[in-house]
Enzyme design. Structure first.
Site, PDB file in Angstrom:
ATOM      1  N   HIS A   1      29.579  -8.589 125.629  1.00  0.00           N
ATOM      2  CA  HIS A   1      28.725  -8.745 126.848  1.00  0.00           C
ATOM      3  C   HIS A   1      28.567  -7.445 127.492  1.00  0.00           C
ATOM      4  O   HIS A   1      27.528  -7.139 128.006  1.00  0.00           O
ATOM      5  CB  HIS A   1      29.578  -9.771 127.729  1.00  0.00           C
ATOM      6  CG  HIS A   1      28.929 -10.446 128.680  1.00  0.00           C
ATOM      7  ND1 HIS A   1      28.409 -10.063 129.869  1.00  0.00           N
ATOM      8  CD2 HIS A   1      27.750 -11.498 128.412  1.00  0.00           C
ATOM      9  CE1 HIS A   1      27.880 -10.787 130.644  1.00  0.00           C
ATOM     10  NE2 HIS A   1      27.251 -11.784 129.769  1.00  0.00           N
ATOM     11  N   CYS A   2      29.542  -6.646 127.624  1.00  0.00           N
ATOM     12  CA  CYS A   2      29.347  -5.308 128.296  1.00  0.00           C
ATOM     13  C   CYS A   2      28.161  -4.470 127.666  1.00  0.00           C
ATOM     14  O   CYS A   2      27.755  -3.532 128.583  1.00  0.00           O
ATOM     15  CB  CYS A   2      30.500  -4.675 128.222  1.00  0.00           C
ATOM     16  SG  CYS A   2      31.976  -5.434 129.052  1.00  0.00           S
TER      17      CYS A   2
END
Length: 349
Positions: A333-334
């Site tokens: 996600h990052c």
């Protein structure tokens, strides 16, 4: 203008990423650098099986990126010094009054608090570069914030953390009311759930000071996925128990108590640096799929896929080994940022 950030599960136009380049995150050895290049590329290829991917690439890495990404991924050249696209890039929003308009919120990025180790001045302009390339209208903000520090349900609720937006290294003069007013203006948020803290490792030297996207997320209004560390020897055992108890007392924007879904951590609790923050919460929802962090534990990875497929009905979960990404401070996600589709943003796939 009435800007609104749709849920991650709303249809996407594409996903944006940034390719690794020279700097502290890449690693100190050729082996570490190669591991980093291949991890980012593996995530890109997995997403490309579901939707288009655009990779922003520093000119110094164009040749390598083309070799590793092939024809699966579109490349956009631009100067970089950090490549966590969730944080350095824009947060995309839609305008309820102009359904044909895409917005891109340009938060101030200062390297998660302008630490002595952070290199961020090139990537601080990434939101403007991505906004122009995507044809989005720039939504300027004076709030120091990162995309990993917020999570929305698309219906008014936003999760955030007291130690991120109120961090004196980020926003020394902000208080809750000012932060909430800015998130209402830029994201259309109407209800704010302030987690008291994040995971333990996130407060170490190279952490973000408590990003929410490794702790909790909302797959649908009224439901929250929560990282669960079952091992009492890990400091996050107590942390996640406290966060779960806190969220059990909260509601969403419609006043509904949260249905809490625990997502267990893998069995591994340490690496060479100490206690790990390995978390399946840090997944990316894509069109018809879920790209899930994997940690080389067949049983735990499979359990996570099953839980997430139940949370996002009709989507297929795929695992990408993310240990090299987590070693550098984050997860899938990052390193990604979704661009919502126009006009049909209210539908799900």
């Amino acid at each position: 203008m009435t800007w609104r950030m749709p849920a991650e599960s709303a249809p996407h136009e594409r996903t944006w990423m940034a390719f690794p380049c020279a700097g502290p995150t890449l690693g100190d050895t050729p082996q570490a650098a190669e591991e980093c290049y291949r991890s980012w590329s593996a995530v890109a290829h997995s997403i490309a099986a579901f939707e288009p991917v655009t990779m922003v690439v520093d000119p110094s890495e164009t040749g390598r990126a083309r070799d590793l990404l092939g024809s699966d991924v579109e490349i956009l050249e631009a100067p970089l010094d950090e490549f966590w696209m969730r944080d350095v890039g824009p947060t995309f929003v839609l305008d309820a009054d102009r359904p044909e308009v895409l917005g891109a919120v340009d938060w101030i990025f200062n390297g998660w608090g302008d630490h002595e180790w952070s290199q961020w001045r090139k990537s601080a302009g990434m939101a403007r570069i991505v906004a122009e390339a995507s044809g989005a209208e720039l939504v300027s903000s004076l709030l120091v914030n990162e995309g990993g520090g917020i999570h929305v349900d698309g219906a008014g609720t936003v999760l955030l953390t007291e130690t991120v937006q109120l961090d004196p290294r980020r926003n020394p003069y902000a208080d809750r009311a000012r932060v909430e007013a800015e998130l209402a203006r830029t994201l259309g948020a109407t209800h704010f759930v302030w987690l008291p803290r994040g995971l333990s490792r996130d407060y170490e030297q190279f952490g973000t000071n408590g990003h929410v996207d490794i702790v909790a997320g909302m797959p649908a209004p009224g439901q929250v996925l929560v990282h669960h560390q079952p091992d009492p020897d890990h400091p996050d055992h107590a942390v996640t128990r406290e966060l779960r108890a806190f969220l059990a007392q909260q509601t969403d924007a419609a006043g509904r108590p949260f249905e809490i879904v625990d997502v267990p951590a893998p069995e591994t609790i340490t690496d060479d640096e100490g206690f790990v923050d390995w978390s399946y919460i840090n997944h990316l929802v894509v069109n018809d799929g879920i790209v899930v962090c994997g940690f080389g534990e067949e049983k735990a990875d499979a359990v996570a896929r099953e839980i997430l497929e139940q949370a996002y009905p009709g989507r297929r979960a795929v695992t990408v080994d993310s240990r090299a990404i987590f070693e550098r401070g984050g997860g899938i996600h990052c390193i990604t940022q979704q661009q919502p589709a126009l006009r049909t943003e209210g539908a799900t796939r």
